[in-house]
Design an enzyme around this catalytic site. Structure first.
Site, PDB file in Angstrom:
ATOM      1  N   HIS A 171       0.165  -4.129  -8.328  1.00  0.00           N
ATOM      2  CA  HIS A 171       0.960  -3.910  -9.545  1.00  0.00           C
ATOM      3  C   HIS A 171       0.532  -4.802 -10.711  1.00  0.00           C
ATOM      4  CE1 HIS A 171       3.724  -0.994  -7.926  1.00  0.00           C
ATOM      5  NE2 HIS A 171       3.960  -1.749  -6.874  1.00  0.00           N
ATOM      6  N   GLN A 205       2.506  -4.265   4.848  1.00  0.00           N
ATOM      7  CA  GLN A 205       3.790  -3.966   4.190  1.00  0.00           C
ATOM      8  C   GLN A 205       4.333  -2.635   4.723  1.00  0.00           C
ATOM      9  OE1 GLN A 205       3.174  -6.145  -0.137  1.00  0.00           O
ATOM     10  NE2 GLN A 205       4.032  -4.086  -0.047  1.00  0.00           N
ATOM     11  N   GLU A 230       7.356  -0.011   4.011  1.00  0.00           N
ATOM     12  CA  GLU A 230       8.250   0.140   2.863  1.00  0.00           C
ATOM     13  C   GLU A 230       8.664   1.582   2.607  1.00  0.00           C
ATOM     14  OE1 GLU A 230       6.253  -1.851  -0.407  1.00  0.00           O
ATOM     15  OE2 GLU A 230       4.291  -1.142   0.192  1.00  0.00           O
ATOM     16  N   ASP A 266      10.378  -0.481  -2.613  1.00  0.00           N
ATOM     17  CA  ASP A 266       9.895   0.845  -2.231  1.00  0.00           C
ATOM     18  C   ASP A 266      10.782   1.448  -1.143  1.00  0.00           C
ATOM     19  OD1 ASP A 266       7.579   1.796  -3.740  1.00  0.00           O
ATOM     20  OD2 ASP A 266       6.654  -0.083  -3.114  1.00  0.00           O
TER      21      ASP A 266
END
Ligand code: 3PY
Ligand code: MG
Length: 262
Positions: free
Chosen positions: A49, A151, A153, A179
């Site tokens: 991001h 991760q 999510e 998320d």
């Protein structure tokens, strides 16, 4: 450079202690250094991001190593290119977003570790290998100590959690509450009972498997809740958010002072 940081990090986790650090979007290594001097344990340098490119990240990593904070890169995708490059420039760990299936987890390990654990692309003229100054055997062995964070999510990851946890080579399973909240139909509501219930279930499964659980927090309450639940890899907020909060608090204090003094 990374060896000592990784050893101390792993020891802390093995002793059941928690480790703490922010996500960082900065392209300025000075901020990473400051986080290290403040005593934080790790910095997650964000290429999913954040705007920083690989050249800025290389300098961010130098700064982290200089001030004793473990540099983890969150890569943009589960690809050989993204994971290999992050490690070649010297990241001590890679954090892989959106691991939803066992195949995703297998790919993450394959691209992050050298043989016999994986098939990471080989070049010993990169920064991680001290541009060939490191003995080949030492490099190949020590490189495999890097930390792999997966991760989870989304709903798909929840459905496949046991298969994901059975993949060898993942050190930390990190729940992305934002998320996850979107995937559960309550976008952004990271303390919604539905989200907390699923997070709690994942944490229990991860711990039962003897793997370290991690998550993102952006309030003291969240941090406390998940530490009490046994989450050991605690990421807290983002460099820009921390800076913004500080600016806002100082401005509020100044306005109050102004109304008294002025
Ligand atoms: C998420 O919450 O989705 C993350 O990836 C961590 O901030
Ligand atoms: Mg996420």
């Amino acid at each position: 450079m990374n060896d000592l940081l990784i050893r101390e990090f792993r020891e802390r986790l093995r002793d059941g202690k928690a480790v703490f650090g922010p996500f960082m979007k900065t392209c300025d290594p000075g901020f990473v250094e400051a986080a290290g001097y403040a005593g934080m344990d790790f910095a997650i340098l964000d290429m999913e991001h954040g705007p920083a490119g690989i050249q800025s990240m290389q300098n961010n990593i130098r700064a982290a190593q200089n001030s004793g904070i473990l540099p983890v890169i969150r890569v943009q995708s589960i690809t050989e290119d993204a994971i290999g490059k992050a490690l070649d420039i010297g990241a001590a760990g890679v954090e892989i977003p959106k691991v939803s299936t066992a195949q995703d987890a297998e790919k993450a390990v394959k691209y992050a570790r050298f043989s016999p654990l994986g098939e990471r692309g080989v070049c010993r003229f990169v920064r991680a290998a001290h541009y060939s100054a490191l003995d080949k055997d030492v490099y190949f062995q020590s490189a495999n100590h890097i930390i792999v964070v997966a991760q989870v999510e989304g709903r798909e990851a929840i459905e496949n959690i046991d298969e994901i946890l059975s993949v060898e080579g993942i050190d930390i399973v990190f729940i992305g509450p934002y998320d996850l909240s979107q995937s559960l139909g309550v976008p952004g509501q990271v303390t919604h009972p539905l989200v907390e219930k699923e997070m709690g279930r994942i944490v229990e499964r991860v711990k039962k498997k003897g793997i370290v659980a991690g998550t993102f927090t952006d309030s003291r309450e969240m941090m406390e809740k998940w530490m009490k639940a046994g989450v050991q890899y605690i990421s807290y907020s983002v460099d820009m958010g921390i800076f913004y909060d500080s600016c806002r608090q100082l401005t509020e204090q100044f306005r109050q002072m102004e109304s008294v003094c002025g």
